[in-house]
Scaffold this active site. Structure first.
Site, PDB file in Angstrom:
ATOM      1  N   ASP A  82       0.848  -1.188   0.000  1.00 26.23           N
ATOM      2  CA  ASP A  82       0.000   0.000   0.000  1.00 26.23           C
ATOM      3  C   ASP A  82       0.890   1.248   0.000  1.00 26.23           C
ATOM      4  O   ASP A  82       1.822   1.345   0.803  1.00 26.23           O
ATOM      5  CB  ASP A  82      -0.868  -0.052   1.277  1.00 26.23           C
ATOM      6  CG  ASP A  82      -2.018   0.921   1.259  1.00 26.23           C
ATOM      7  OD1 ASP A  82      -2.488   1.284   0.161  1.00 26.23           O
ATOM      8  OD2 ASP A  82      -2.473   1.299   2.360  1.00 26.23           O
ATOM      9  N   HIS A 178      -7.638   9.792   4.191  1.00 28.76           N
ATOM     10  CA  HIS A 178      -7.139   8.725   5.074  1.00 28.76           C
ATOM     11  C   HIS A 178      -7.284   9.086   6.555  1.00 28.76           C
ATOM     12  O   HIS A 178      -6.984  10.203   6.942  1.00 28.76           O
ATOM     13  CB  HIS A 178      -5.650   8.483   4.826  1.00 28.76           C
ATOM     14  CG  HIS A 178      -5.321   8.019   3.452  1.00 28.76           C
ATOM     15  ND1 HIS A 178      -4.834   8.849   2.478  1.00 28.76           N
ATOM     16  CD2 HIS A 178      -5.411   6.798   2.872  1.00 28.76           C
ATOM     17  CE1 HIS A 178      -4.615   8.160   1.362  1.00 28.76           C
ATOM     18  NE2 HIS A 178      -4.963   6.910   1.574  1.00 28.76           N
ATOM     19  N   GLY A 179      -7.695   8.097   7.355  1.00 28.87           N
ATOM     20  CA  GLY A 179      -7.704   8.283   8.809  1.00 28.87           C
ATOM     21  C   GLY A 179      -9.070   8.651   9.345  1.00 28.87           C
ATOM     22  O   GLY A 179     -10.091   8.372   8.728  1.00 28.87           O
ATOM     23  N   SER A 211     -12.546   4.374   5.600  1.00 31.39           N
ATOM     24  CA  SER A 211     -13.054   4.540   6.972  1.00 31.39           C
ATOM     25  C   SER A 211     -13.800   5.852   7.127  1.00 31.39           C
ATOM     26  O   SER A 211     -13.355   6.896   6.626  1.00 31.39           O
ATOM     27  CB  SER A 211     -11.891   4.515   7.967  1.00 31.39           C
ATOM     28  OG  SER A 211     -11.238   3.272   7.894  1.00 31.39           O
ATOM     29  N   ASN A 230     -10.178   0.688   0.134  1.00 32.08           N
ATOM     30  CA  ASN A 230      -9.151   0.538   1.171  1.00 32.08           C
ATOM     31  C   ASN A 230      -9.725   0.908   2.530  1.00 32.08           C
ATOM     32  O   ASN A 230     -10.288   2.002   2.694  1.00 32.08           O
ATOM     33  CB  ASN A 230      -7.972   1.467   0.866  1.00 32.08           C
ATOM     34  CG  ASN A 230      -7.070   0.922  -0.204  1.00 32.08           C
ATOM     35  OD1 ASN A 230      -7.490   0.119  -1.018  1.00 32.08           O
ATOM     36  ND2 ASN A 230      -5.832   1.371  -0.201  1.00 32.08           N
ATOM     37  N   VAL A 231      -9.551  -0.001   3.490  1.00 28.48           N
ATOM     38  CA  VAL A 231     -10.042   0.251   4.850  1.00 28.48           C
ATOM     39  C   VAL A 231      -8.915  -0.065   5.824  1.00 28.48           C
ATOM     40  O   VAL A 231      -8.365  -1.166   5.794  1.00 28.48           O
ATOM     41  CB  VAL A 231     -11.269  -0.637   5.174  1.00 28.48           C
ATOM     42  CG1 VAL A 231     -11.740  -0.384   6.594  1.00 28.48           C
ATOM     43  CG2 VAL A 231     -12.399  -0.399   4.183  1.00 28.48           C
TER      44      VAL A 231
HETATM   45  P1  13P Z   1      -8.542   4.614   6.131  1.00 29.40           P
HETATM   46  O1  13P Z   1      -7.606   4.442   7.269  1.00 29.40           O
HETATM   47  O2  13P Z   1      -9.177   5.974   6.120  1.00 29.40           O
HETATM   48  O3  13P Z   1      -9.545   3.533   6.036  1.00 29.40           O
HETATM   49  O4  13P Z   1      -7.679   4.583   4.775  1.00 29.40           O
HETATM   50  C1  13P Z   1      -7.059   3.397   4.402  1.00 29.40           C
HETATM   51  C2  13P Z   1      -6.325   3.570   3.131  1.00 29.40           C
HETATM   52  O5  13P Z   1      -6.757   4.237   2.222  1.00 29.40           O
HETATM   53  C3  13P Z   1      -5.058   2.854   3.011  1.00 29.40           C
HETATM   54  O6  13P Z   1      -4.437   3.098   1.792  1.00 29.40           O
END
Ligand code: 13P
Length: 294
Positions: A82, A178-179, A211, A230-231
């Protein structure tokens, strides 16, 4: 089955659903993910970032473990680097035995992103791996305010980018981040842009920052053409909460039992998410002849 992301994402693209790509830093998560995929008859992607690899989840340990778990099930499981951002991290993942890599050069200008992505895509393909790239830039949720439209992916540029780089799937910026978002904040996604991107590219598209995006947004994103979600943050939070609950309920709980509780809790969470994004039921379940995973 231990596979690259290429075929599973083409299948999702052709059939209008999305595959979860879950960040994973230990055996309990890896088992939860593979078990969930097996029980849902779903493809799944396991992600590890260079930061996670350096801090804890060493590629040399994760890759053989995930390959071993994947080989025990009949559903496709990919192991993807990733946000690989430099040659050293990406070639390290390749040597460890990842089945897929992402090159994230989204903070560079267009030409440099094309140059770096083309190089990694051709290297990955020569080794039978798939390559994900990012155009536009998916930022951090703490800074999210629904206004960073200049960082969103431009459909015309994206077409040229994919033609020149030959990446297998493209992460697009349409409003997620992200996050953890600030309390009460729900991102506004640009579905018109996503529809334009899907029409222009006709290929698997990736949503980072799954997320906190909210079920409605996720459902609509899949309907408009997202094939990989992606999570990380939400599953980590969920696993931690399950552990905290288990320890509160029984302060003397055995260390291994805390891990097993987290594994089972995460598995249930993943299974529900797989149903939400439509990946359940596409593959057949046949009982493994190898050692039991659970
Ligand atoms: P989140 O932590 O917001 O789910 O994002 C994950 C991500 O995109 C990893 O590449």
């Amino acid at each position: 089955m231990y596979v690259s992301m290429k075929e599973m994402l083409l299948h999702a693209h052709r059939n209008g659903y999305a595959v979860m790509a879950i960040n994973c830093t230990d055996m309990e998560q890896a088992k939860a993910i593979v078990q969930a995929a097996r029980e849902e008859c779903s493809a799944v992607i396991i992600n590890v970032s260079p930061r996670q690899m350096k801090a804890h989840a060493f590629g040399e340990i994760m890759a053989p473990m995930i390959r071993g778990l994947a080989q025990e099930v009949d559903v496709p499981v990919a192991f993807n680097l990733d946000h690989g951002s430099n040659y050293e991290d990406i070639t390290h993942a390749m040597r460890c035995g990842f089945s897929s890599v992402m090159i994230d050069s989204s903070s560079y200008g267009f030409e440099e992103n094309v140059r770096r992505t083309s190089l990694i895509a051709s290297l990955a393909h020569s080794m039978g791996m798939s390559c994900e790239a990012e155009l536009g830039h998916v930022g951090q949720a703490v800074e999210a305010d629904n206004t960073k439209i200049d960082l969103y992916t431009n459909p015309e540029q994206a077409k040229e980018f994919v033609e020149r780089t030959e990446c297998d799937c493209l992460a697009v910026a349409i409003g997620t981040a992200h996050g953890s978002y600030p309390k009460g904040f729900v991102p506004r996604l640009d579905f018109d842009r996503l529809t334009l991107l899907k029409t222009a590219l006709d290929m698997p598209l990736v949503l980072h920052g799954g997320s906190g995006a909210g079920e409605d947004n996720i459902r609509r994103a899949v309907a408009c053409g997202i094939n990989k979600i992606n999570v990380c943050t939400d599953l980590f939070k969920h696993g931690r909460q399950v552990m905290a609950d288990a320890m509160k309920k029984n302060p003397d709980i055995d260390y291994m039992d805390v891990n097993i509780a987290a594994q089972n809790g995460m598995k249930d969470y993943i299974k529900a998410y797989m149903r939400l994004i439509g990946s359940s039921g596409w593959y057949t379940f046949e009982k493994s002849t190898g050692p039991e995973l659970d």
